[in-house]
Structure formats: C-alpha cells, structure tokens
Design an enzyme around this catalytic site. Structure first.
Site, PDB file in Angstrom:
ATOM      1  CG  ASN A  20      82.338  76.059  68.028  1.00 24.20           C
ATOM      2  OD1 ASN A  20      83.422  75.429  68.534  1.00 24.20           O
ATOM      3  ND2 ASN A  20      81.512  76.834  68.493  1.00 24.20           N
ATOM      4  CB  ILE A  30      83.854  74.326  59.987  1.00 23.14           C
ATOM      5  CG1 ILE A  30      83.630  72.720  59.665  1.00 23.14           C
ATOM      6  CG2 ILE A  30      84.512  74.568  61.430  1.00 23.14           C
ATOM      7  CD1 ILE A  30      85.088  72.183  59.570  1.00 23.14           C
ATOM      8  CB  CYS A  31      80.825  78.037  63.270  1.00 21.08           C
ATOM      9  SG  CYS A  31      80.524  79.738  63.811  1.00 21.08           S
ATOM     10  CG  LEU A  32      88.073  78.130  62.351  1.00 20.39           C
ATOM     11  CD1 LEU A  32      87.826  77.825  63.995  1.00 20.39           C
ATOM     12  CD2 LEU A  32      88.736  76.994  61.896  1.00 20.39           C
TER      13      LEU A  32
END
Lengths: 158, 616
Positions: free
Chosen positions: A84, A91-93
């Site tokens: 991710n 960061i893909c959150l």
C-alpha cells in the site's frame, strides 16, 4: 491560518507528553534556525513478532495550510517495499485520505499507530505498487524475504 | 428644505452629528463597493477612505455603475472617488488608496487605528480574514458583506462580543488532481479545466508550461509509470504542434489537432489497463466519419456559434472548434499577437474552450454543456446581480449606521454588548417567503481560532531594541508581564515556525532581529504550554522612540474561566439543528428571554459559501 499553527503546536506538546514506545516524531529545522511545524520526520517501529520487527521505518509528514481540515501527507522513502505504498513512498491509508476517513480530530499519535498497524496488515484491495502487491498476493515466501531484507536496512534508522 | 432634513429625522440629530464627524474605511470598490459608497456618502459620513488594488475591466460595467467605458484599466479606488463627487451633497472627504489591503507598509496598524468603523466590500477569503484580524486587534467594529447570484448576507462583527468572520468554518475551494483532469475526467468541470488550463494554455498562451503539466505534481499523484510517460508524451506532442501552428494552413492545423487530442491521445490512454478497471472506457472521436459533414457545415451559412444557451451537438462543437481554432491561428499568424491568453470576454478563446471541453466530455461519456454554462465555469463566474449588491449594501450601511446611535467615539468604550443586541445578520435569497431573513448576533464561537481563547495586542520596539534584545529577554519579559507558570510557553512566528518552547531553546541567545519573524507588521503567537492562560497574539510595530510599555497592557484570561463563562451564556439559548428533507439545514435559535423565533433556512454549506467566497 492560526488554527493550523495552534493545532500543530498542540500536537507537538501532546507528543512530548505522551507518545507510543519506540516511535519518534519531530519538526524539521528551517534554514533560519526555527522549527517548521508543517514538516516533520518520524520513525515507525515494526511490531514485535512480525516480519517488520527490530527496525524503525522513517517517514516524513507534511501538513498543508488547511490542516486540520485537510490531512497531512505521509511518505516512506521512495521505493519502500509495501503493497500500500506508492513507488514515490506515499502511503495509501484511508485515515490519511480527505475523501475517505480523515477527520480533523485525528492526532499525530493515531496516524503513526495507524501506519504501524498497516505495516503487517496490508490491504490487498488497494494496491499502490506492483512488486510488493504481487508478491503479497501470489508469492508469500518471496514477500516475506523481501520484507525481512528491508527490515535489516532500517535496523539503525532513527 | 435642507438636504439633511430627513436624515436627521431618521437618525436623530445626535446620531447624524456623530456620523458627520466620523472617519470610516470601505475595503473593496467593486460590485458591493459601488453601491455601498453611494449609501455611505448619502448617509452623511464625514470622511470615507476607499481601498482597492484592482483596475476597472469591461465585465465590471454591467453592475459597477460608477464606472464607465473610459475608465477601463484605471484604478478602481481613484475612479470611484471621483465618480461620486457629483452627488457628494454633504461634502464628505474622500480618500482613495490604490493598493493591497494586506500590505503592511502601505497600511500599517497605525493607519487602521484612525477609523471608527470598517466596511468590507470584498470578494475573496484571504482579504476578508485579514481585515477581520486587524479589526480584532484594534477592537474596531466591522461590517462584513457578500453576495452570490440572488443570495447575499451581511454580518456585523463586534470584536469579542459577536461571532467574527472566522467563527464559522469556511469551505476551501476544491482543486482537482492533475491526473483526473488529464487522464480520467468524470465531470464537465474536469473537461473544462482541461480545455482551458491545459489544451488552450499549451497551444496559444505565453508560457508553454501550464499548471496541468507540472511534473512534480504529477509525480506526487501517480506512480503508474505508463501513465506518467503517457502524460509527458501527450504534452510534448502538443508543444510540437504549437511550434507548427504558424506554418500549417487552417484545416491542416485543426485536423492534426483533433486527430491528436481526441483520437491518438485517447487510444493511448486506453492502453493503460489499470485506469479503466473501475471506470467507463473513453471512446475516441472518429474524425474521418465526421469530416464530410463538417465540410458541409463549414460551407453552409451557419450561426450556431452565436447560440449560447443551446447545447451543441458533437458535430456542432467540432465546427465551433474549427472556426475558433482557425481564428486563433490567424491571430498568431498575423504577428500582431505573439500569444493569446484565455479571456472569457474574448469570444475566440471562449469558443475554443467550450468546443474542446464538450468534445472531450462526449468521449468520456460526460454530459455536454451550453456555451453560457461553460463560460460561467471557465470564467470562474458566479453571476453577479446588481440588485443583490444594492440590497446588501443597503442593509450594510443601515445596520452599520446604528452603531453611531451610541456614543462609542467619545467614551472610547469597547464594550459592545448594547449594540450587539440591536444588530443582526441578514440573509437575502430568491426563495419565496425567505427573501429576507435576519438572525440576532451570537457570541464568538468557543473554538474559533481567531476570536476565542485569544487576546491580541501590539508590541512596540525600536530597531535598536530588536538588535539588542535576545529571545531570552522576550521570554523573560513575557513571563514577568503575564505570569506563565514555570516559563512554560511557546513562540510561533509567521505561518508555522516555532522559535521557542521548553524543548527547543537553540535560538535563545539570538537577538530578535537575527530571527526572522520579528519585523514591522509581523504576527507572533504565544501559547501557554500548561494550557492555563489563553493564547496571545502580538503585532510587531517598529517605533522610533523606545517606549516604557513594550508589551501590551492586558491581562490574559484563564482558559478555564473563559470556557465556564461561555457555557453559562449558552445556557440561555438552545440551538437545534434539523436537516429537512430537501437537504437544507434549519437552525432554530430560541431565546428564552425573547419570544422571537429566528429561522435561517439556508443550506448550511451554501451559507458558508456566501460568507466565504463570492463574486461581485
């Protein structure tokens, strides 16, 4: 805007009073010798008992002027190995996404804990890079090996 | 009969007398400004300062009635001051200033302090916030106003006694990620932005680098290597085409343009599988299939181009693109213009953008729009209506003048509680039964970053003092003066640069002049790290002679006490929030002492937009 700066100093104060064990977070020094509260560096320790243990992973956090209405942008170093994390390190959150779960009340502590959590529990439904995502979904041995190699590189980080 | 007979009757001799002795400032000389200046002048104000940084443009003339065609490109503030002289019946002194209200050199705090009342007639959030802040610093009453289309509002602001401009959060304008615009549009506005900011800009405008082709931004947004390469390739080919514009004949130019942007580029986009996993695939334009019909249209007498409220068909858009593209090309060829910038009032540029946006929309399955509607979006126009401005300005001056029924001037009092009770916020709209709604003023929002838990004051230092005194000196002075426990305070300068807190004393022995952020007009924020005292904001003023009181003589309130007081006050009234079925939020403020029910039935978001951003 003043809301941004009072909130950032509040985050700094809260962090100083209480932060999770093994983590660090500090604003960067600006060229004029002051601390730029909108640019932070931080370290995320891998959880014990996971592939990520025994290392501290560095991140940068930049707060936009509209913070806390808008979330900060958080990045690992470029080419960080994680399903991710984009090749650029972003960061893909969901809690860092304005359109998804970002709420102005989310604190720095919650952000770094969220990222620590993400390390060992990637979300296969939102791939951000090819190599780690592929390995994670198809070749777990290879994935484990790569993650451990990466952990070795960050043993002394921070 | 004397000209002031009725004014005296309406206002009373005393109030009218005060108005005549008063010096006010009007910030902004545009849509509201033209109306408001007329009102202020005819109310009899003695001295009116007018500030605006803008010059008159053609599109202003339909409503900014004090400007004429001959005034185009002239300073708004200077022009407006001259324009009203013919009806300056009460001999007001008019002082125009051409400049940015946020410029601390031209408008230092001392300049602000000469006014008894501040009238805002602004069109942007940043300046509004700034004026609000200055008024909070100096405890000056401020009348805030704004309009969008048929809607408008005024908000009297009495610092620390009623809500300030920042007490209600404003929505920040949305921006679109470059990749959405360039690769995966899903709304008409995406295609319009693409046509205007990318395509038009890259082909015709001065610099070849448009904001839609910013490599760094693209890198931040996408990590798809294929997509990035594709974006670069697209842009480079467009630059090639730009270089050929003057060499090609009209139809060759249009044909290569159309084939490239609506066919080849789209086909290339389709090759990137990842983009279309969860999206509808675009369908490239088939230029060959349309070219015969296009030729027929070009040879027939046709004035489709002048129908601006009808939605054009794909073929008609292609025709308009052809016509406007060739027109723009010949303007460049003629050598009179070396580039053309988008201007909503320049029909060639608007037609090109409308047609290109619609053609792209059709490819991506997005609804097409009329030229009229696209003009509104591309020109960032929210229709400005003269009547709305006139009504709002009327309320603004009527409500503002009430202030002079009280004798604040002589007493120098800043206890605004009496006037707060007499003033109200006013909303106007086109909705039946809600043409005019008023709401009484409420206390500052407890969590407002600008007016709650914060005191302000001026710090006077000479240049020499700035050089001689260190940060340590400042910390000591602050502790001595305001009593921060254990000296546990933090100092932030500029937007967000921390220069001192208990954990960061690297600069403690630097002089204030060595640290950036302590110059004339700078703002410094002091916070109590123990959370007991309210925040303090200092406005740095460089003086010629040393003063004995360098720090403002104020007593910082305890945060706890402020919170308790606010809770007590809120006990008097209850605020309910109900969302209606039609999506509007009803805010009902019930005051137990007063049986008046005040209803504001504007959608909450809309209301904020009116206050935040409006286009006059």
């Amino acid at each position: 805007m003043s809301l941004c700066k009072t909130r950032l100093q509040e985050e700094r104060k809260q962090w100083r009073k209480d932060h999770p064990f093994g983590f660090f977070a500090k604003p960067c020094k600006a060229p004029d010798g002051s601390l730029d509260l909108t640019q932070w560096t931080a370290g995320i320790p891998g959880k014990a008992g996971t592939l990520w243990e025994d290392a501290v992973y560095p991140i940068t956090i930049s707060f936009p002027e509209e913070y806390p209405s808008k979330p900060p942008k958080v990045k690992f170093p470029a080419n960080f190995y994680h399903p991710n994390v984009y090749p650029s390190g972003t960061i893909c959150l969901s809690i860092l996404n304005e359109e998804q779960d970002w709420r102005p009340a989310i604190t720095l502590k919650q952000i770094v804990l969220g990222i620590q959590e993400l390390l060992d529990t990637p979300n296969p439904d939102s791939p951000a890079q090819e190599p780690a995502w592929k390995a994670f979904s198809k070749d777990r041995t290879m994935y484990d090996k790569k993650v451990k190699e990466q952990a070795k590189r960050y043993v002394n980080a921070g | 009969m004397a000209r002031d007979t009725y004014l005296k009757k309406v206002l009373g001799d005393e109030c009218f007398g005060r108005v005549q002795r008063t010096r006010v400032v009007m910030v902004g000389a545009g849509g509201i400004g033209c109306e408001l200046l007329k009102d202020l002048l005819l109310t009899g104000y003695g001295e009116i300062h007018i500030v605006d940084l803008d010059t008159v443009t053609l599109s202003n003339l339909n409503r900014q009635f004090l400007f004429r065609k001959k005034d185009i490109d002239k300073s708004k503030s200077l022009t407006i001051a001259k324009a009203v002289q013919s009806f300056n019946y009460f001999g007001a002194k008019l002082v125009p200033h051409h400049g940015n209200i946020m410029d601390t050199n031209q408008f230092p705090l001392t300049w602000w302090s000469q006014f008894s009342y501040v009238y805002n007639a602004l069109d942007n959030l940043e300046a509004r916030r700034y004026v609000n802040k200055m008024c909070l610093f100096l405890k000056k009453p401020l009348m805030e106003s704004g309009t969008t289309g048929f809607e408008g509002q005024i908000q009297p602001i009495y610092p620390y006694y009623s809500e300030c401009f920042d007490c209600q959060a404003k929505v920040t304008p949305k921006t679109f990620p470059v990749c959405t615009i360039r690769s995966t549009p899903s709304l008409p506005v995406h295609c319009i932005t693409w046509a205007k900011e990318f395509l038009f800009h890259q082909l015709f405008d001065e610099s070849e680098i448009s904001s839609m082709n910013n490599e760094e931004q693209i890198r931040n947004e996408t990590d798809d290597v294929q997509e990035k390469e594709n974006l670069a390739k697209e842009a480079n080919e467009l630059i090639d085409l730009r270089n050929q514009i003057k060499g090609l004949d009209g139809s060759a130019f249009i044909e290569s343009l159309v084939v490239k942007i609506f066919q080849a580029d789209i086909e290339r986009l389709l090759l990137i599988d990842t983009l279309w996993k969860s999206r509808r695939k675009p369908i490239p334009l088939n230029f060959n299939a349309l070219s015969t019909e296009l030729q027929q249209l070009l040879h027939a007498k046709n004035n489709i181009i002048s129908t601006d409220t009808k939605v054009w068909s794909v073929l008609e858009n292609l025709f308009v693109l052809y016509k406007s593209g060739v027109a723009l090309q010949s303007r460049l060829k003629s050598g009179k213009e070396s580039f053309v910038s988008f201007d909503k009032d320049d029909d060639d540029t608007l037609n090109f953008v409308v047609a290109a946006a619609n053609l792209r929309s059709s490819i991506f399955g997005i609804p097409l729009m009329s030229k009229f509607d696209i003009k509104e979006i591309a020109g960032n126009i929210i229709p400005a209506i003269a009547t709305t401005n006139a009504i709002i300005s009327g309320f603004s001056s009527l409500n503002g003048t009430k202030f002079f029924k009280h004798d604040y001037e002589q007493t120098g009092s800043v206890d605004f509680s009496p006037i707060v009770k007499e003033s109200s916020t006013v909303f106007i709209s086109i909705k039946p039964n809600k043409y005019i709604t008023a709401a009484s003023l409420v206390s500052p929002n407890e969590s407002c970053p600008s007016s709650s838990l914060l005191s302000r004051g001026i710090m006077n230092l000479t240049n020499q003092e700035l050089q001689e005194n260190t940060l340590r000196w400042l910390v000591d002075e602050l502790v001595k003066k305001y009593g921060y426990e254990d000296g546990d305070l933090s100092i932030i300068v500029g937007k967000s640069r921390l220069v001192y807190d208990v954990d960061f004393d690297d600069n403690i022995d630097s002089s204030l002049s060595e640290l950036s952020g302590f110059e004339d007009g700078d703002l410094v924020l002091i916070q109590d790290e123990n959370d007991e005292l309210e925040n303090l904001e200092l406005y740095i003023t460089v003086v010629n002679e040393p003063t004995t009181e360098k720090l403002p003589n104020i007593q910082l309130r305890e945060k706890k006490a402020i919170k308790e007081k606010n809770e007590d006050e809120q006990g008097d009234s209850t605020i309910e929030n109900n969302t209606n079925q039609d999506g509007t939020t009803m805010v009902i403020i019930e005051d137990e002492e007063d049986t008046d029910l005040v209803m504001i039935a504007e959608p909450a978001s809309k209301k904020r937009r009116i206050a935040g951003e409006e286009y006059m």
